[in-house]
Design a protein around this motif. Structure first.
Motif, PDB file in Angstrom:
ATOM      1  N   LYS A 155       7.986   6.655   9.484  1.00 18.73           N
ATOM      2  CA  LYS A 155       6.825   7.033   8.677  1.00 18.73           C
ATOM      3  C   LYS A 155       6.714   6.200   7.401  1.00 18.73           C
ATOM      4  N   TYR A 156       7.857   5.955   6.772  1.00 14.21           N
ATOM      5  CA  TYR A 156       7.877   5.290   5.479  1.00 14.21           C
ATOM      6  C   TYR A 156       8.184   3.799   5.629  1.00 14.21           C
ATOM      7  N   ILE A 157       7.462   2.989   4.882  1.00 17.59           N
ATOM      8  CA  ILE A 157       7.668   1.539   4.908  1.00 17.59           C
ATOM      9  C   ILE A 157       8.972   1.188   4.200  1.00 17.59           C
ATOM     10  N   GLU A 158       9.728   0.260   4.792  1.00 15.39           N
ATOM     11  CA  GLU A 158      10.969  -0.179   4.159  1.00 15.39           C
ATOM     12  C   GLU A 158      10.900  -1.648   3.728  1.00 15.39           C
ATOM     13  N   GLU A 159      10.968  -2.570   4.655  1.00 18.33           N
ATOM     14  CA  GLU A 159      10.903  -3.978   4.292  1.00 18.33           C
ATOM     15  C   GLU A 159      10.483  -4.819   5.484  1.00 18.33           C
ATOM     16  N   SER A 165      12.549 -10.627   6.560  1.00 15.36           N
ATOM     17  CA  SER A 165      13.233 -11.500   5.605  1.00 15.36           C
ATOM     18  C   SER A 165      12.745 -11.291   4.177  1.00 15.36           C
ATOM     19  N   MET A 166      12.045 -10.196   3.918  1.00  8.97           N
ATOM     20  CA  MET A 166      11.428 -10.017   2.601  1.00  8.97           C
ATOM     21  C   MET A 166      11.284  -8.534   2.253  1.00  8.97           C
ATOM     22  N   ASN A 167      11.245  -8.270   0.943  1.00 10.85           N
ATOM     23  CA  ASN A 167      10.728  -6.988   0.471  1.00 10.85           C
ATOM     24  C   ASN A 167       9.201  -7.072   0.493  1.00 10.85           C
ATOM     25  N   VAL A 168       8.538  -5.916   0.449  1.00  7.10           N
ATOM     26  CA  VAL A 168       7.087  -5.917   0.649  1.00  7.10           C
ATOM     27  C   VAL A 168       6.379  -5.173  -0.480  1.00  7.10           C
ATOM     28  N   PHE A 169       5.193  -5.665  -0.838  1.00  4.72           N
ATOM     29  CA  PHE A 169       4.377  -5.089  -1.911  1.00  4.72           C
ATOM     30  C   PHE A 169       2.944  -4.928  -1.410  1.00  4.72           C
ATOM     31  N   GLU A 223      -3.224  -1.041  -8.397  1.00  5.02           N
ATOM     32  CA  GLU A 223      -1.797  -0.827  -8.667  1.00  5.02           C
ATOM     33  C   GLU A 223      -0.951  -1.516  -7.603  1.00  5.02           C
ATOM     34  N   ILE A 224       0.134  -2.165  -8.036  1.00  2.05           N
ATOM     35  CA  ILE A 224       1.084  -2.761  -7.105  1.00  2.05           C
ATOM     36  C   ILE A 224       2.148  -1.718  -6.775  1.00  2.05           C
ATOM     37  N   VAL A 225       2.324  -1.429  -5.491  1.00  5.16           N
ATOM     38  CA  VAL A 225       3.342  -0.454  -5.076  1.00  5.16           C
ATOM     39  C   VAL A 225       4.309  -1.142  -4.122  1.00  5.16           C
ATOM     40  N   THR A 226       5.568  -0.758  -4.216  1.00  6.92           N
ATOM     41  CA  THR A 226       6.616  -1.284  -3.331  1.00  6.92           C
ATOM     42  C   THR A 226       7.569  -0.149  -3.002  1.00  6.92           C
ATOM     43  N   PRO A 227       8.118  -0.129  -1.786  1.00  7.13           N
ATOM     44  CA  PRO A 227       9.049   0.951  -1.429  1.00  7.13           C
ATOM     45  C   PRO A 227      10.225   1.027  -2.397  1.00  7.13           C
ATOM     46  N   GLU A 228      10.554   2.237  -2.820  1.00  4.90           N
ATOM     47  CA  GLU A 228      11.698   2.414  -3.700  1.00  4.90           C
ATOM     48  C   GLU A 228      12.978   2.094  -2.934  1.00  4.90           C
ATOM     49  N   VAL A 283       2.661  -1.214 -11.812  1.00  8.99           N
ATOM     50  CA  VAL A 283       3.555  -1.415 -10.673  1.00  8.99           C
ATOM     51  C   VAL A 283       4.465  -0.201 -10.547  1.00  8.99           C
ATOM     52  N   SER A 284       4.644   0.274  -9.329  1.00  6.76           N
ATOM     53  CA  SER A 284       5.502   1.436  -9.121  1.00  6.76           C
ATOM     54  C   SER A 284       6.377   1.244  -7.903  1.00  6.76           C
ATOM     55  N   GLU A 285       7.583   1.797  -7.988  1.00  7.67           N
ATOM     56  CA  GLU A 285       8.530   1.826  -6.875  1.00  7.67           C
ATOM     57  C   GLU A 285       8.581   3.270  -6.379  1.00  7.67           C
ATOM     58  N   ARG A 286       8.123   3.495  -5.168  1.00  7.71           N
ATOM     59  CA  ARG A 286       8.091   4.850  -4.629  1.00  7.71           C
ATOM     60  C   ARG A 286       8.041   4.780  -3.105  1.00  7.71           C
TER      61      ARG A 286
END
Length: 355
Positions: free
Chosen positions: A228-232, A235-239, A245-250, A275-278
């Motif tokens: 359900k939840y996005i991780e990465e 080869s990269m983290n994702v935004f 607003e810029i959001v990226t998985p915590e 920008v938020s990490e959540r």
């Protein structure tokens, strides 16, 4: 790691490759760094020596129980010959976090950076200066004890090898297509997902092959429990840029803590960009696409730096993001980070280390 570094230079030097036809991780320099660990001695015998095959016992525990970790960082050479490393202290901190998770003894980070600086200085003529090129640096640790016991090894070896590289993606900064994977899992909570260890990557090969066969550059992983939840990305983290607003998985123990990810967040905050990490669900991203508020998406990583995502395929829907074009924030991040790395722009954060 207090032992004196021994340096043995190669008698015969390899020809330098054409900087305009470099492939990622296919060409290696004349020298490498090695260091050994024994339980009763600690880390000893640091050496820079000619790059060559290594001799290792078939019973070495790395082959049987995958006790190994690695890192990836880059060196850049400016037109006037100045060599820069990008945030090497963060890579060696992360290497030790990976070491801890894989029950490998820690290395002395400061000494490791000093040894790396000497290795890169020796190989500085291998660093290409063309746009988008760099010298990729791969530190890695393997368990060398010959034993089939299921227990942490008592001996290890640290290597650092160097490879001149061009752009990670053949298309460079052009937007890529990403496939959301729901059938297989890269990592689960409580596992080794936050460590940079080989098994996390080979576990994704099947999904990557499926993505490639369907015309996608990479896989986007979801959480292993609920899907359900996005991780990465592989080869990269994702935004994602959603409604300004810029959001990226915590971060969690199933997501790798990227150094470029950290740099992106610090840079956005300095620009006063929200920008938020959540936790971010795929449904949230799909809803934002449907209502027109999904404005940009991109990945961040050492190899690609910043990679815009032009298409995202989830189930039976292909979302074309920002008309398939690179967004303004994505472009600004790429230009700023690469300019800081290569010395074209002032480094207000102290990210670069000059040799």
């Amino acid at each position: 790691m207090e032992a004196t570094l021994a340096i043995t230079e190669a008698v015969t030097k390899k020809p330098k490759p054409d900087p305009n036809s470099l492939q990622f991780g296919k060409t290696f320099t004349d020298h490498m760094f090695t260091m050994e660990y024994k339980a009763d001695e600690g880390w000893t015998n640091p050496q820079i020596k000619p790059y060559a095959p290594i001799e290792i016992d078939p019973a070495a525990m790395v082959f049987h129980y995958s006790q190994t970790v690695f890192e990836g960082l880059k060196a850049y050479r400016t037109k006037d010959g100045v060599v820069r490393l990008f945030r090497p202290e963060e890579n060696f901190k992360r290497l030790n976090r990976s070491n801890k998770r894989l029950s490998i003894p820690p290395i002395d980070e400061k000494s490791a950076i000093e040894h790396l600086k000497q290795l890169v200085a020796l190989e500085k003529d291998w660093i290409p200066t063309e746009e988008g090129t760099s010298l990729y640096i791969r530190p890695f640790v393997i368990a060398t004890e010959p034993s089939l016991q299921v227990a942490p090894a008592k001996s290890y070896q640290l290597f650092i090898i160097l490879s001149p590289v061009g752009s990670y993606y053949p298309t460079g900064i052009q937007p890529v297509s990403i496939m959301v994977e729901e059938d297989t899992t890269r990592a689960v909570r409580g596992g080794t997902g936050s460590a940079k260890t080989g098994g996390n990557y080979s576990a994704g090969y099947n999904a990557q092959a499926k993505a490639t066969a369907n015309g996608h550059a990479q896989v986007l992983w979801l959480d292993g429990m609920e899907k359900k939840y996005i991780e990465e990305v592989g080869s990269m983290n994702v935004f994602f840029k959603i409604n300004g607003e810029i959001v990226t998985p915590e971060l969690s123990d199933s997501i790798l803590e990227g150094i470029t990810r950290k740099s992106v967040i610090e840079l956005l905050k300095s620009w006063k960009v929200p920008v938020s990490e959540r936790r971010v669900t795929m449904q949230e991203v799909k809803d934002a696409y449907d209502n027109g508020t999904l404005e940009e998406a991109f990945g961040s990583g050492t190899a690609a730096v910043i990679s815009p995502i032009g298409e995202l395929t989830w189930r039976d829907t292909t979302m074309t993001i920002n008309g398939g074009e690179t967004g303004d924030v994505t472009t600004s991040l790429y230009k700023t980070i690469t300019n800081i790395q290569t010395g074209k722009e002032r480094d207000p954060f102290g990210w670069t280390l000059k040799l």
